[in-house]
Design a protein around this motif. Structure first.
Motif, PDB file in Angstrom:
ATOM      1  N   THR A  82      33.531  29.766  41.167  1.00  0.00           N
ATOM      2  CA  THR A  82      32.691  28.791  40.445  1.00  0.00           C
ATOM      3  C   THR A  82      31.809  27.993  41.394  1.00  0.00           C
ATOM      4  O   THR A  82      30.787  27.442  40.987  1.00  0.00           O
ATOM      5  CB  THR A  82      33.598  27.832  39.652  1.00  0.00           C
ATOM      6  N   THR A  83      32.200  27.966  42.665  1.00  0.00           N
ATOM      7  CA  THR A  83      31.427  27.141  43.616  1.00  0.00           C
ATOM      8  C   THR A  83      30.745  27.965  44.688  1.00  0.00           C
ATOM      9  O   THR A  83      29.933  27.430  45.444  1.00  0.00           O
ATOM     10  CB  THR A  83      32.366  26.137  44.297  1.00  0.00           C
TER      11      THR A  83
ATOM     12  N   LYS B 153      45.326  23.937  41.247  1.00  0.00           N
ATOM     13  CA  LYS B 153      44.008  23.512  40.768  1.00  0.00           C
ATOM     14  C   LYS B 153      44.158  22.941  39.370  1.00  0.00           C
ATOM     15  O   LYS B 153      44.726  23.572  38.486  1.00  0.00           O
ATOM     16  CB  LYS B 153      43.036  24.695  40.753  1.00  0.00           C
TER      17      LYS B 153
ATOM     18  N   ASP C  25      44.476  29.647  38.519  1.00  0.00           N
ATOM     19  CA  ASP C  25      44.313  28.213  38.805  1.00  0.00           C
ATOM     20  C   ASP C  25      45.449  27.702  39.685  1.00  0.00           C
ATOM     21  O   ASP C  25      45.264  26.751  40.454  1.00  0.00           O
ATOM     22  CB  ASP C  25      44.275  27.415  37.492  1.00  0.00           C
TER      23      ASP C  25
ATOM     24  N   ASN D  91      39.344  21.962  37.545  1.00  0.00           N
ATOM     25  CA  ASN D  91      38.324  22.291  38.553  1.00  0.00           C
ATOM     26  C   ASN D  91      38.437  21.461  39.818  1.00  0.00           C
ATOM     27  O   ASN D  91      37.482  21.347  40.599  1.00  0.00           O
ATOM     28  CB  ASN D  91      36.910  22.131  37.976  1.00  0.00           C
ATOM     29  N   LYS D  92      39.603  20.883  40.034  1.00  0.00           N
ATOM     30  CA  LYS D  92      39.813  20.105  41.247  1.00  0.00           C
ATOM     31  C   LYS D  92      41.144  20.519  41.856  1.00  0.00           C
ATOM     32  O   LYS D  92      42.157  20.566  41.192  1.00  0.00           O
ATOM     33  CB  LYS D  92      39.831  18.605  40.941  1.00  0.00           C
TER      34      LYS D  92
END
Length: 896
Positions: free
Chosen positions: A278-279, A355, A332, A358-359
């Motif tokens: 995603t990043t 995770k 995740d 999203n962190k």
């Protein structure tokens, strides 16, 4: 039909030398190549591609040279091809823009001219040709594919490869003679694709392989220049195997693979992988010499795709095909490893990256749980990085199955919540006992082991592995890297059985059980066995058992088995033969002994005996018991004694004679040792002296008693001799009147037992014993008798007594001087029995009545005291009253 089109072929080659004539070699660098071929009778009116003219300076006159070469060419390399039009060819590569062509001039001299390859690319048709050596180093392959589809009609296209491989390795080999080439037909595998296969011996991989291609189509022969190559320089490995990705303890992605086979040189690898998260999105291409690559930190919720290919590291070679792409996706919550298979007592660790929304959660905020029921103590945590948490389980115990779950679930959680994903911990007890046994012939060793002690894991397989050392075992057995598998078969008793044959007696066999599973492999603790130390000898042969004559001992003898040659100890078991033998044991530690003599209580019965053996130093096992040996019942000694006997006298008063019939019972085996062949009656009188009469096996004998005293002795005789200790009985007229038995009483207990008691008067004669005789009165039945010691005054007779009959009991005192006068009584009838039974009932009833009366009286006294306390509880005690102090209540007082 003359083909007016140009044909071009592409040849992928590595470090190839091209020989354009049999006496000319043209070197080509290791890049991609194309083979250009031009048909004959080509004119100057060839149409060039757009942007290229005949007068263009880029051609530098080479186009004319090429055309001139083709126009002047009138033949091929070999005269046998002159009947067909021949197309001349040249090589071209991306790195070398010029194309080398050759032809024969009219003087028969060969020359090489250069023409710009762009011309040939535009005016010619072509094929792709790629050649390589397979990784197995046994087959050389050339693959040809047409690039310009339908450039010619392929219905009559034929492709051949001509080659020659010299017999001797030469440093600078010369081109071979044209007659030495071998022809290989190339087969069409798919449409317009041909494959040529040339076998190459392993010993000639460094030899120079000469070859050229001949393509025939539509009456035109396309022939490549003569080429040479060393097969070892163009090996194309197979794609790498077992490509996989894993996360290291530090949280990095590790890409690993395995080399396809054992090649004679080291490989380099090209790795291309991509990351999609995603990043971040990135692609990387790296070349490494190892079989693994550390790609970088792994991120939750990401996808990674990897491919690998290989090529020779030092020197020329061909890149392998790419491996199949492998995709690795992270969740995740990442556990690494996600599953662990380990043995009891091990220390294991799990890592986690968590995770949430999203962190990525900080590793300091992560807690661990076991089965969501037990929080793992924080002293087992370890912070590896900002986002990687580690938990360690020391000295783990075996996993206890919970229903269908055969593992423990390990949860990595945020401080206040847990994700549903978990890691799996499988702990197995791998303590498997392996026992081995070498047979008595020293030819094979059988090892057995059972899996009943370990937990079965779905998908796991068990395999015995072993390593044989040259001599004996090490002090501490260890698992060897170089080991061999051993086939084992499952037996009905649940044990696996493995047979080693042949064996080396003094070698050390280190063996263990490997548990193979997709999660990994476990091994049981290794054990080392020397076949010579686990020998189970053969049973001792020639086992015999006998009762020794005149000594009376059980003698058991045997022989030592052929193998092993070590000193042996022996064990004997013996007992009375029967369905269930009660064995007795005897140890023999003298290795030279071959027999043992043992005392037994009964010499006249059959004994069974067996023998087994074992090494004297304690190593190995006891052998099986030998086949049983049995004694034979036979005479061992002379009879212990003669038979006890009695007499029945028929008196004739008129003739003053008496017929005496002797009665005796057959001797038991323990007395006869072990049989009686005959009996002998020995007579002694004062007048006639001594004589003997043989009565055979009879147990009765009648003689006439005529003298005052007649002494009789009965001897028992077996195969050894006559009995030494015998009973004597003297019949004396004077002694028959001696009466010392004053009284004799008989008391029946029941129909099978009678008590007799008697009293004696003093006597000057030497009393030896009594004879008690009984019979049914008024009947001619045989008498029954017993010999009773002289010290006894009461005796129990056990017999079947008939209640309605009357019996006669007689007690005879037996003196040394002769038989005394008997005391005789008659008893008993049915009335006697009933009377005595009633008397017995009375004797039992009176004590019961007395006991009951005593118990009733005690009960009344206790009840009286309780009633007194109940009804007179408030009556004062006069002794406690003040007005009564000093009064004597026992004294009588007068009241006016």
């Amino acid at each position: 039909m003359t083909c007016q089109k140009f044909f071009v072929a592409l040849l992928h080659w590595e470090f190839i030398y091209v020989i354009t004539a049999f006496n000319f070699s043209y070197p080509i660098t290791p890049w991609r190549f194309k083979l250009f071929c031009m048909p004959p009778n080509t004119t100057h009116d060839v149409v060039l591609p757009p942007g290229i003219s005949k007068n263009t300076s880029d051609l530098n006159g080479q186009y004319e040279a090429a055309v001139e070469a083709k126009l002047n060419s009138s033949g091929t390399y070999f005269s046998n091809f002159s009947s067909k039009p021949t197309v001349h060819c040249c090589f071209w590569s991306e790195e070398d823009k010029n194309c080398s062509v050759h032809a024969d001039n009219i003087e028969g001299k060969e020359f090489v001219s250069t023409v710009n390859s762009v011309v040939f690319q535009q005016i010619g048709a072509n094929w792709n040709i790629q050649c390589w050596m397979k990784e197995d180093l046994k087959l050389f392959i050339c693959y040809m594919e047409s690039l310009l589809k339908n450039s010619v009609k392929n219905y009559d296209l034929k492709v051949h490869l001509l080659y020659v491989l010299p017999e001797v390795l030469e440093e600078s080999p010369l081109a071979p003679h044209k007659g030495s080439f071998q022809l290989v037909q190339c087969n069409c595998t798919v449409h317009e694709c041909y494959e040529c296969r040339v076998p190459v011996p392993t010993a000639k991989l460094n030899y120079t392989l000469f070859m050229y291609l001949k393509i025939t189509s539509a009456g035109v022969v396309f022939q490549s220049p003569l080429m040479s190559v060393q097969p070892i320089n163009i090996v194309k490995p197979d794609p790498p195997l077992d490509l996989h990705m894993e996360i290291t303890d530090s949280g990095h992605l590790k890409i690993s693979w395995a080399s396809p086979t054992l090649l004679p040189f080291q490989l380099q690898y090209q790795v291309k992988y991509s990351e999609n998260s995603t990043t971040n999105m990135r692609e990387t291409d790296e070349i490494v010499s190892a079989t693994s690559l550390l790609a970088g930190s792994v991120l939750p919720g990401s996808s990674y795709e990897v491919q690998v290919r290989g090529k020779r590291l030092d020197g020329p070679g061909v890149w392998s095909d790419w491996s199949s792409p492998l995709i690795f996706t992270t969740q995740d919550v990442i556990y690494f490893p996600p599953k662990i298979l380990t043995a009891v007592g091990s220390n294991v660790s799990f890592h986690c990256i968590y995770k949430n929304e999203n962190k990525i959660v900080s590793s300091k905020k992560i807690v661990w749980w076991m089965n969501l029921a037990e929080k793992i103590p924080q002293n087992q945590y370890n912070v590896v990085g900002d986002h990687v948490s580690k938990v360690t389980f020391p000295n783990v115990n075996a996993t206890k199955p919970r229903g269908k779950f055969t593992y423990d679930a390990v949860y990595c959680c945020n401080e206040h919540e847990c994700h549903h994903r978990y890691a799996e911990l499988y702990v197995i007890d791998v303590n498997i006992n392996i026992s081995c046994e070498t047979d008595g012939y020293l030819t094979k060793m059988t090892c057995r082991w059972s899996t009943n002690t370990i937990q079965s894991l779905v998908g796991s397989t068990l395999q015995m592995r072993y390593h044989r050392s040259s001599l004996y075992c090490s002090d501490v057995p260890s698992i060897h890297l170089t080991s061999e598998p051993k086939d084992c078969s499952l037996q009905r008793d649940g044990f696996y059985e493995c047979v080693f044959q042949p064996i080396f007696l003094f070698s050390g066999y280190t063996m263990w059980i490997r548990i193979n599973h997709s999660l990994g492999s476990l091994a049981s603790p290794p054990t080392c066995v020397v076949p010579d130390s686990v020998v189970k000898p053969l049973p001792p042969p020639s086992v015999k058992a006998e009762i020794t004559v005149k000594i009376g001992l059980l003698k058991i003898s045997w022989e030592k088995p052929i193998f092993p040659e070590n000193n042996l100890q022996f064990q004997i078991r013996y007992g009375l033969s029967g369905k269930e033998v009660q064995w007795k044991m005897h140890e023999v530690y003298d290795s030279k002994s071959r027999s043992a003599s043992l005392p037994v209580p009964d010499l006249c019965t059959v004994y069974a005996a067996q023998v087994r053996c074992k090494r004297l130093d304690g190593l190995g096992y006891w052998s099986n018991w030998s086949n049983p040996a049995y004694t034979v019942v036979m005479d061992i000694k002379v009879p212990v004694r003669g038979p006890e006997f009695w007499r029945k006298i028929d008196e004739n008063t008129t003739k003053k004679e008496r017929n005496v019939t002797l009665l005796w019972k057959p001797l038991m085996k323990n007395d006869s040792l072990c049989s009686v062949r005959r009996y002998v009656v020995k007579h002694h009188t004062s007048r006639n002296g001594t004589w003997s009469e043989d009565v055979g096996n009879h147990t009765k004998f009648t003689f006439l008693w005529t003298e005052q005293a007649h002494t009789i002795t009965v001897l028992a005789i077996n195969s050894i001799g006559a009995s030494l200790a015998n009973f004597n009985l003297t019949f004396s007229w004077p002694m028959s009147k001696v009466n010392i038995v004053q009284s004799l009483s008989a008391y029946p207990l029941n129909s099978s037992c009678m008590i007799l008691s008697w009293t004696l008067s003093p006597s000057d004669y030497n009393l030896m014993y009594f004879i008690l005789e009984w019979k049914i009165l008024n009947e001619d039945n045989e008498i029954k008798w017993l010999r009773i010691p002289s010290s006894v005054k009461k005796y129990y007779i056990h017999d079947h007594f008939i209640p309605i009959e009357k019996y006669q009991f007689s007690l005879y005192p037996i003196f040394i001087e002769g038989v005394g006068k008997p005391k005789t009584i008659n008893s008993f009838t049915q009335d006697d029995i009933e009377k005595r039974q009633n008397d017995s009932g009375l004797y039992v009833l009176v004590p019961i009545i007395i006991s009951s009366s005593t118990l009733l009286l005690g009960t009344l006294l206790i009840t009286h005291q309780r009633m007194k306390k109940l009804f007179w509880e408030d009556v004062p005690n006069p002794k406690n009253c003040s007005w009564a102090q000093g009064l004597n209540f026992q004294k009588k007082m007068d009241i006016l």
